[in-house]
Design an enzyme around this catalytic site. Structure first.
Site, PDB file in Angstrom:
ATOM      1  N   HIS A 194      25.569  19.735  28.329  1.00 14.45           N
ATOM      2  CA  HIS A 194      25.764  20.775  29.344  1.00 14.45           C
ATOM      3  C   HIS A 194      25.101  22.076  28.884  1.00 14.45           C
ATOM      4  CE1 HIS A 194      28.476  22.210  32.775  1.00 14.45           C
ATOM      5  NE2 HIS A 194      27.754  23.264  32.422  1.00 14.45           N
ATOM      6  N   HIS A 234      22.301  25.225  30.204  1.00 12.01           N
ATOM      7  CA  HIS A 234      21.498  25.862  31.264  1.00 12.01           C
ATOM      8  C   HIS A 234      20.196  26.362  30.634  1.00 12.01           C
ATOM      9  CE1 HIS A 234      24.755  25.676  34.220  1.00 12.01           C
ATOM     10  NE2 HIS A 234      25.562  25.961  33.210  1.00 12.01           N
ATOM     11  N   GLY A 290      23.534  32.047  35.769  1.00 12.63           N
ATOM     12  CA  GLY A 290      24.093  33.362  36.096  1.00 12.63           C
ATOM     13  C   GLY A 290      23.733  33.835  37.484  1.00 12.63           C
ATOM     14  N   GLY A 291      23.841  35.148  37.640  1.00 12.36           N
ATOM     15  CA  GLY A 291      23.554  35.759  38.925  1.00 12.36           C
ATOM     16  C   GLY A 291      24.782  36.216  39.678  1.00 12.36           C
ATOM     17  N   LYS A 305      25.249  17.340  39.535  1.00 13.41           N
ATOM     18  CA  LYS A 305      26.161  18.449  39.288  1.00 13.41           C
ATOM     19  C   LYS A 305      26.929  18.780  40.566  1.00 13.41           C
ATOM     20  CE  LYS A 305      27.743  22.158  37.043  1.00 13.41           C
ATOM     21  NZ  LYS A 305      26.841  23.215  36.596  1.00 13.41           N
ATOM     22  N   HIS A 322      31.921  20.554  37.527  1.00 15.34           N
ATOM     23  CA  HIS A 322      32.370  21.849  37.028  1.00 15.34           C
ATOM     24  C   HIS A 322      33.782  22.097  37.532  1.00 15.34           C
ATOM     25  CE1 HIS A 322      32.186  26.373  36.607  1.00 15.34           C
ATOM     26  NE2 HIS A 322      33.025  26.249  37.627  1.00 15.34           N
ATOM     27  N   HIS A 339      34.480  21.687  31.425  1.00 15.07           N
ATOM     28  CA  HIS A 339      35.273  22.921  31.329  1.00 15.07           C
ATOM     29  C   HIS A 339      36.769  22.607  31.432  1.00 15.07           C
ATOM     30  CE1 HIS A 339      31.349  24.541  31.948  1.00 15.07           C
ATOM     31  NE2 HIS A 339      31.384  24.590  33.264  1.00 15.07           N
ATOM     32  N   ASP A 381      27.933  24.612  27.377  1.00 12.04           N
ATOM     33  CA  ASP A 381      27.655  25.456  28.543  1.00 12.04           C
ATOM     34  C   ASP A 381      26.658  26.532  28.125  1.00 12.04           C
ATOM     35  OD1 ASP A 381      27.767  26.276  31.176  1.00 12.04           O
ATOM     36  OD2 ASP A 381      29.595  27.450  30.959  1.00 12.04           O
ATOM     37  N   SER A 434      26.366  31.582  32.441  1.00 14.55           N
ATOM     38  CA  SER A 434      27.124  32.826  32.568  1.00 14.55           C
ATOM     39  C   SER A 434      28.613  32.526  32.550  1.00 14.55           C
ATOM     40  CB  SER A 434      26.768  33.553  33.866  1.00 14.55           C
ATOM     41  OG  SER A 434      27.153  32.788  34.991  1.00 14.55           O
TER      42      SER A 434
END
Length: 390
Positions: free
Chosen positions: A66, A68, A73-74, A160, A199, A228, A287, A291
């Site tokens: 996992h 990115h 983010g964002g 995902k 997620h 998570h 992760d 973010s």
């Protein structure tokens, strides 16, 4: 050709002191320490190398399921988009294999860019795969359908999806069931694992949407991969029941007494094992570069942190130092367990025929040597191979 000598090998089973011979990206042989003849081997290859592990703990390279790696983010606007990762970040974290994915932003971030980043990292030295889709349903895809992505894009090994999170699309049970069915069929047709990486947010519904979607179907529980799950106590308890049914559980690595994310990794692993969850059904991922925003009771973002890629290695080191969980179990969380669930047969073990992904740790469980596909990327704790633009 590369020979790593005097390695206290956990493959992840403990094999004692060994010499590990690699060539053409694969592990050729694992000998009892001292029985390999460097002089004879050097005549077989002009680029023969030998390094001494010094009796230090040696394990398969970390498989982080996992990451990115093309950015995420964002949540706080355009200025909060995390940038892509470089090769050296993986090397320092002991990561030789990584699965990349989109995050919250499946609108302005493209799967095409993610795929090309995966190919770039592969060319630079590590092994990579990606997940299609994003947080919401219907899923963004590369070819027009999830099953076609599995069949036509070599690097696509999963989908995902987000549930029980205010950033998700709050899919219905039927939508989740349909997504799982698409993943199931895509995996069957392509010969891949076909995992649905879910997620998990902090909403009270927890795993209930997944359990409801499975009800009345023949879709195996192993098709789902909730991640998570260490976000909060309630989710851990619900996840333990999921694991007892045969499901896989992915913990977001969070070392230390004041973890950056959710609950401390060692405590969550111990809880799941105490509840009777099979050790082989537990995995650990970072992760990394994702973010980690915080929100107040009004839903307003109040802070933003970035998931550290090195959190997996730090969590492993912490558990190895504490010694409360068997070393073989700790190491399997980030090697053979994710490799088995993702059906990556050449990953997660240091055995003949497997890829030459080897991590040697020093006495403080920090990376000393890192080899990926039989090539040294770190020597004596220093990164020796960097990415194109580093």
């Amino acid at each position: 050709m590369l020979l790593i000598r005097n390695a206290d090998l956990y493959d992840p089973e403990h094999k004692g002191l060994c010499d590990i011979l690699m060539a053409a990206g694969r592990i050729l042989s694992v000998y009892p320490a001292g029985t390999a003849d460097p002089a004879a081997l050097s005549g077989l290859s002009a680029d023969f190398r030998t390094v001494d592990a010094g009796g230090n703990l040696t394990m398969p390279g970390i498989l982080d399921r996992h990451v990115h790696f093309n950015g995420a983010g964002g949540e706080g606007g355009p200025a909060n988009r995390t940038p892509p990762l470089q090769l050296s970040s993986f090397v320092r974290a002991g990561v030789t294999s990584a699965v990349g994915m989109l995050g919250t932003d499946g609108t302005c971030r493209a799967l095409e860019e993610l795929l090309m980043k995966a190919r770039g990292l592969e060319e630079e030295g590590i092994s990579t795969w990606i997940l299609t889709g994003s947080y919401g349903l219907p899923s963004p895809t590369l070819t027009g359908s999830v099953a076609r992505d599995f069949c036509l894009i070599d690097k696509v090994i999963g989908l995902k999806l987000a549930v029980s999170d205010h950033r998700s699309s709050h899919p219905s049970v039927e939508e989740i069931r349909r997504a799982a069915s698409n993943v199931r069929v895509g995996g069957i047709l392509s010969g891949k694992a076909g995992c649905l990486c879910v997620h998990m947010g902090s909403e009270a519904s927890g795993l209930t949407p997944l359990l409801d979607a499975m009800e009345g179907t023949d879709i195996p529980i192993t098709q789902f991969a909730p991640t998570h799950i260490s976000r909060c106590e309630a989710l851990v308890e619900q996840s333990a029941a999921f694991g007892l049914r045969g499901g896989y559980l992915d913990i977001t690595a969070a070392p230390g007494k004041n973890p950056l994310f959710g609950l401390a990794t060692a405590a969550v692993v111990a809880t799941l094992l105490e509840r009777g969850v099979p050790a082989g059904n537990i995995t650990l991922s970072s992760d990394g570069n994702g973010s980690m925003p915080s929100f107040n009771e009004k839903g307003e973002m109040t802070g933003l942190k970035v998931g550290p890629l090195e959190s997996v290695l730090e969590s492993v080191a912490e558990m190895l130092r504490e010694g409360e969980i068997p070393r073989e179990t700790v190491i399997s969380l980030v090697t053979s367990n994710p490799a088995d669930h993702l059906k990556l047969s050449r990953k997660g073990r240091v055995r003949p025929g497997c890829d030459g992904d080897v991590l040697v740790l020093d006495g403080n469980f920090r990376p000393l040597f890192v080899a990926a596909k039989g090539r040294l990327l770190m020597e004596e704790g220093e990164v020796t191979v960097r990415g194109t633009f580093e």
